[in-house]
Scaffold this motif. Structure first.
Motif, PDB file in Angstrom:
ATOM      1  N   GLN A 134       0.835  -1.210   0.000  1.00  0.00           N
ATOM      2  CA  GLN A 134       0.000   0.000   0.000  1.00  0.00           C
ATOM      3  C   GLN A 134       0.869   1.260   0.000  1.00  0.00           C
ATOM      4  O   GLN A 134       0.601   2.207  -0.755  1.00  0.00           O
ATOM      5  CB  GLN A 134      -0.912  -0.003   1.230  1.00  0.00           C
ATOM      6  CG  GLN A 134      -2.056  -1.004   1.143  1.00  0.00           C
ATOM      7  CD  GLN A 134      -2.849  -1.107   2.449  1.00  0.00           C
ATOM      8  OE1 GLN A 134      -2.398  -0.649   3.507  1.00  0.00           O
ATOM      9  NE2 GLN A 134      -4.034  -1.702   2.386  1.00  0.00           N
TER      10      GLN A 134
ATOM     11  N   GLU B  99       1.149   4.085  -2.872  1.00  0.00           N
ATOM     12  CA  GLU B  99       0.838   5.467  -2.512  1.00  0.00           C
ATOM     13  C   GLU B  99       1.972   6.412  -2.918  1.00  0.00           C
ATOM     14  O   GLU B  99       1.734   7.480  -3.501  1.00  0.00           O
ATOM     15  CB  GLU B  99       0.591   5.571  -1.001  1.00  0.00           C
ATOM     16  CG  GLU B  99       0.038   6.911  -0.555  1.00  0.00           C
ATOM     17  CD  GLU B  99      -0.281   6.940   0.941  1.00  0.00           C
ATOM     18  OE1 GLU B  99      -0.492   8.041   1.449  1.00  0.00           O
ATOM     19  OE2 GLU B  99      -0.311   5.863   1.582  1.00  0.00           O
TER      20      GLU B  99
ATOM     21  N   HIS C  83       1.773   9.253  -5.789  1.00  0.00           N
ATOM     22  CA  HIS C  83       1.946  10.646  -5.362  1.00  0.00           C
ATOM     23  C   HIS C  83       3.104  11.336  -6.101  1.00  0.00           C
ATOM     24  O   HIS C  83       2.985  12.485  -6.516  1.00  0.00           O
ATOM     25  CB  HIS C  83       2.199  10.671  -3.855  1.00  0.00           C
ATOM     26  CG  HIS C  83       1.883  11.989  -3.223  1.00  0.00           C
ATOM     27  ND1 HIS C  83       0.599  12.434  -3.015  1.00  0.00           N
ATOM     28  CD2 HIS C  83       2.696  12.976  -2.764  1.00  0.00           C
ATOM     29  CE1 HIS C  83       0.629  13.629  -2.451  1.00  0.00           C
ATOM     30  NE2 HIS C  83       1.886  13.975  -2.291  1.00  0.00           N
TER      31      HIS C  83
END
Length: 254
Positions: free
Chosen positions: A195, A199, A203
């Motif tokens: 995860q 992420e 980003h």
């Protein structure tokens, strides 16, 4: 062309020093001339590359504070092509001692410009803070690698670091670039690690290195033997990861 790369993250325990010494060793293995500057008072990169910190007569502290010739602080390592400027516990107080120096943010830049003809890469292992020594490193650097561990709170504090980088670009070093975000301590079996990886990649996108540094026992063991993973166990996952990272950085320059 010579390049100065700082490795910075004010959050401790993200694998910054591990990356610094193993990336430096891997670049040297690729036949690059490399200088690793240990700018962390803990001096872990120094001891991790076989330097007996108690025996060091001249360190980065002496260069910054006592204006000692930087070449006197350069030590050879067991890896051909890899030199190191070791750290010292005295560096803890250096920021206070530097407060009254003229152009105190530029001291490192002046030191390392004289060495650029001698090395292909100068890597600076920063301390886990955003104090004056780290500001010096970022002012001297062409780019910065930001290690991010694949664990809870991974992104905590990164906005503060990015804000510091932005201020340094505006006021001290307009050429400073982000070399990349490096995912460290990755364990593909853990859902949280995956995860975090997703992420960070979502980003920061193309700013994230393709190479990921996996969690690896040999990588953790090697510094206690005073050597990088590539000398301790060249076939280990950690050694191969850092060699891939070195190749990725070198190929960008090609």
């Amino acid at each position: 062309m010579s390049k100065i790369i700082a490795l910075a993250n004010q959050k401790g325990g993200v694998g910054k020093t591990t990356t610094s010494m193993n990336l430096a060793a891997s670049l040297a293995t690729l036949e690059k001339r490399v200088l690793l500057v240990d700018a962390d008072p803990q001096a872990n990169a120094s001891s991790g590359l076989g330097v007996d910190v108690k025996e060091v007569e001249c360190s980065i502290y002496d260069c910054l504070i006592n204006q000692v010739d930087v070449r006197e602080a350069i030590y050879e390592t067991d890896i051909p092509g890899l030199d190191i400027i070791p750290s010292h516990i005295d560096l803890v107080g250096a920021e206070i001692e530097m407060l009254n120096l003229p152009q105190r943010e530029q001291v490192m830049r002046r030191l390392f410009r004289a060495l650029m003809a001698d090395y292909d890469y100068i890597l600076i292992d920063c301390s886990p803070s955003l104090g004056l020594i780290t500001v010096n490193a970022l002012t001297a650097a062409d780019s910065v690698i930001i290690p991010v561990q694949c664990e809870y709170f991974a992104l905590e504090g990164i906005s503060k670091l990015l804000n510091t980088i932005s201020i340094i670009k505006q006021k001290l070093n307009p050429q400073l670039q982000i070399e990349g975000f490096l995912l460290t301590m990755y364990d593909s079996r853990l859902r949280l690690a995956n995860q975090i990886k997703d992420e960070v990649q979502r980003h920061f996108q193309e700013l994230v290195f393709k190479t990921v540094i996996n969690r690896n026992v040999k990588l953790s063991e090697a510094p206690s033997h005073g050597m990088p993973a590539i000398l301790y166990d060249a076939d280990s996952v950690g050694a191969r990861n850092h060699l891939d990272l070195a190749r990725e950085i070198v190929e960008r320059e090609a």
